[in-house]
Design a protein around this motif. Structure first.
Motif, short mmCIF file in Angstrom:
data_model
loop_
_atom_site.label_atom_id
_atom_site.label_comp_id
_atom_site.label_asym_id
_atom_site.label_seq_id
_atom_site.Cartn_x
_atom_site.Cartn_y
_atom_site.Cartn_z
N LEU A 58 17.82 -21.05 -59.28
CA LEU A 58 17.21 -20.36 -60.41
C LEU A 58 15.79 -19.88 -60.10
O LEU A 58 15.08 -19.43 -60.99
CB LEU A 58 17.18 -21.27 -61.64
CG LEU A 58 18.56 -21.64 -62.19
CD1 LEU A 58 18.43 -22.55 -63.40
CD2 LEU A 58 19.36 -20.39 -62.56
N GLN A 59 15.38 -19.97 -58.83
CA GLN A 59 14.10 -19.42 -58.43
C GLN A 59 14.25 -18.15 -57.59
O GLN A 59 13.30 -17.69 -56.97
CB GLN A 59 13.26 -20.46 -57.66
CG GLN A 59 12.70 -21.56 -58.53
CD GLN A 59 11.58 -22.32 -57.86
OE1 GLN A 59 10.71 -21.73 -57.22
NE2 GLN A 59 11.59 -23.63 -57.99
N VAL A 61 13.98 -14.52 -57.20
CA VAL A 61 13.22 -13.56 -58.01
C VAL A 61 13.14 -12.17 -57.39
O VAL A 61 12.46 -11.30 -57.94
CB VAL A 61 11.78 -14.08 -58.27
CG1 VAL A 61 11.81 -15.39 -59.05
CG2 VAL A 61 11.00 -14.25 -56.96
N ASP A 105 14.46 -23.35 -69.71
CA ASP A 105 15.74 -22.75 -69.39
C ASP A 105 16.51 -22.34 -70.65
O ASP A 105 17.11 -21.26 -70.72
CB ASP A 105 16.60 -23.73 -68.58
CG ASP A 105 16.10 -23.89 -67.15
OD1 ASP A 105 15.21 -23.12 -66.74
OD2 ASP A 105 16.60 -24.79 -66.46
N ILE A 110 18.63 -18.96 -69.84
CA ILE A 110 19.16 -19.11 -68.50
C ILE A 110 20.36 -20.05 -68.49
O ILE A 110 21.37 -19.79 -67.84
CB ILE A 110 18.06 -19.62 -67.54
CG1 ILE A 110 16.98 -18.54 -67.37
CG2 ILE A 110 18.64 -20.03 -66.20
CD1 ILE A 110 15.79 -18.98 -66.56
N TYR A 264 16.31 -11.51 -62.52
CA TYR A 264 15.13 -11.70 -61.69
C TYR A 264 13.88 -11.94 -62.54
O TYR A 264 13.05 -12.80 -62.22
CB TYR A 264 14.92 -10.47 -60.79
CG TYR A 264 15.89 -10.35 -59.65
CD1 TYR A 264 16.18 -11.44 -58.84
CD2 TYR A 264 16.53 -9.14 -59.37
CE1 TYR A 264 17.08 -11.34 -57.78
CE2 TYR A 264 17.43 -9.02 -58.32
CZ TYR A 264 17.70 -10.11 -57.53
OH TYR A 264 18.59 -10.01 -56.49
N ARG A 266 13.72 -13.08 -65.69
CA ARG A 266 13.83 -14.41 -66.32
C ARG A 266 13.42 -15.50 -65.34
O ARG A 266 12.66 -16.41 -65.67
CB ARG A 266 15.27 -14.66 -66.79
CG ARG A 266 15.72 -13.91 -68.01
CD ARG A 266 17.18 -14.21 -68.24
NE ARG A 266 17.81 -13.28 -69.15
CZ ARG A 266 18.16 -13.56 -70.40
NH1 ARG A 266 17.92 -14.75 -70.88
NH2 ARG A 266 18.74 -12.67 -71.16
N ASN A 267 13.96 -15.43 -64.13
CA ASN A 267 13.63 -16.43 -63.13
C ASN A 267 12.16 -16.41 -62.77
O ASN A 267 11.56 -17.46 -62.48
CB ASN A 267 14.48 -16.22 -61.87
CG ASN A 267 15.94 -16.61 -62.06
OD1 ASN A 267 16.31 -17.17 -63.09
ND2 ASN A 267 16.77 -16.30 -61.08
N ARG A 270 10.40 -18.31 -65.39
CA ARG A 270 10.76 -19.73 -65.21
C ARG A 270 9.89 -20.35 -64.13
O ARG A 270 9.40 -21.47 -64.27
CB ARG A 270 12.23 -19.85 -64.85
CG ARG A 270 12.71 -21.29 -64.68
CD ARG A 270 14.17 -21.31 -64.27
NE ARG A 270 14.72 -22.65 -64.28
CZ ARG A 270 14.70 -23.47 -63.23
NH1 ARG A 270 14.16 -23.06 -62.09
NH2 ARG A 270 15.22 -24.67 -63.32
#
Length: 318
Positions: A58-59, A61, A105, A110, A264, A266-267, A270
């Motif tokens: 989830l990282q 980007v 999240d 996410i 991308y 959203r991440n 995050r």
């Protein structure tokens, strides 16, 4: 490791493995060299007897970065490597609060988690939403002056210019009367006194005077992080959904990523929201977004600005 002999490294530890690229090409390679280049993941597995990957899917980007747990599994299977997987159950970021990461999240849409509301009273992690970017900047400077690490970061909603001829940085991040430069670009050669190079921005005192982008901040953490949330990712309160806006983004590579753009962005947020060890403070340039975030806090009073006074425009001591 493009030219490394097989198993020439005993142990290769790859942090931020989600940033593994498709190929290890550079701008200095010929067309023939690029065509002959194999996958970067194969180079890493080939070079070492033992390869260790720290990864968070989830990282991811940026397009061109292909690192994922599934990519590593498939590549290891193809070369017959013995694969072992471990899940890190605890963290030091966010005061060790998995609840905050789960809340981020859930809020960003996410993944669904049980942490729909952030109850600050039940957690040691300090999360606040600020009503002005000046107050956010002041809070970061006060933390820095108090001897703890603190940095401003932002979504990629402003152009990122090269350094001026005298080595100073242009004030690219402009919000009303607030003006700050991004951190120096990685390829910056000559910088004025007190301006850290990109790899040192997170640690050198002068970094408090610049805003970090996700590509510089990823992989680092600070006691307190101040996030300037731009309008490239906004929440529609009427339709109750997130909208990612390519017209606002200044990241030319990401904005051309088509349907993947929203993921991308959203991440990206995050990553930025999870850089703090003790606290995360946020200023939203979009008022409905700020209201939405406040609605997901336990009480309205917990969303108030920390500094009660008007921010001073003079620089704070390091």
């Amino acid at each position: 490791y493009t030219k490394s002999k097989p198993n020439s490294v005993d142990v290769l530890i790859c942090d931020e493995a989600h940033r593994i690229r498709e190929k290890s090409t550079t701008q200095y390679m010929t067309t023939e060299e690029r065509a002959a280049m194999g996958p970067q993941i194969d180079e890493l597995l080939n070079a070492a007897k033992v390869s260790v990957f720290f990864i968070d899917d989830l990282q991811l980007v940026r397009p061109g970065e292909t690192g994922s747990a599934e990519l590593i599994r498939a590549a290891a299977k193809q070369v017959g490597a013995d694969l072992k997987e471990y899940q890190l159950e605890a963290q030091f970021r966010c005061a060790g609060s998995n609840a905050f990461v789960n809340w981020v999240d859930n809020t960003l849409g996410i993944r669904a988690t049980a942490n729909q509301i952030w109850n600050r009273k039940d957690e040691a992690f300090d999360f606040r939403i600020f009503r002005s970017v000046e107050a956010l900047d002041l809070a970061m400077r006060e933390h820095s002056a108090g001897g703890v690490s603190a940095r401003l970061v932002a979504g990629f909603c402003w152009p990122w210019s090269k350094a001026n001829n005298d080595g100073t940085l242009p004030d690219d991040v402009v919000i009303g009367n607030f003006r700050r430069p991004w951190n120096a670009k990685p390829d910056s050669k000559k910088l004025a006194a007190g301006i850290p190079k990109a790899p040192l921005w997170a640690h050198e005192p002068g970094g408090i005077n610049q805003v970090g982008c996700v590509y510089t901040a990823q992989g680092f953490e600070f006691d307190y992080v101040g996030v300037i949330w731009g309008r490239d990712l906004r929440f529609d309160p009427i339709n109750q959904k997130w909208n990612a806006d390519t017209k606002i983004s200044k990241d030319n590579v990401v904005r051309r990523s088509g349907d993947a753009f929203a993921a991308y962005v959203r991440n990206t947020y995050r990553v930025l929201l999870s850089r703090g060890l003790k606290g995360c403070y946020v200023y939203c340039t979009d008022a409905p977004l700020a209201a939405y975030l406040r609605s997901r806090l336990r009480t309205a009073t917990e969303a108030a600005d920390a500094p009660a006074r008007t921010p001073d425009s003079s620089p704070m001591p390091e």
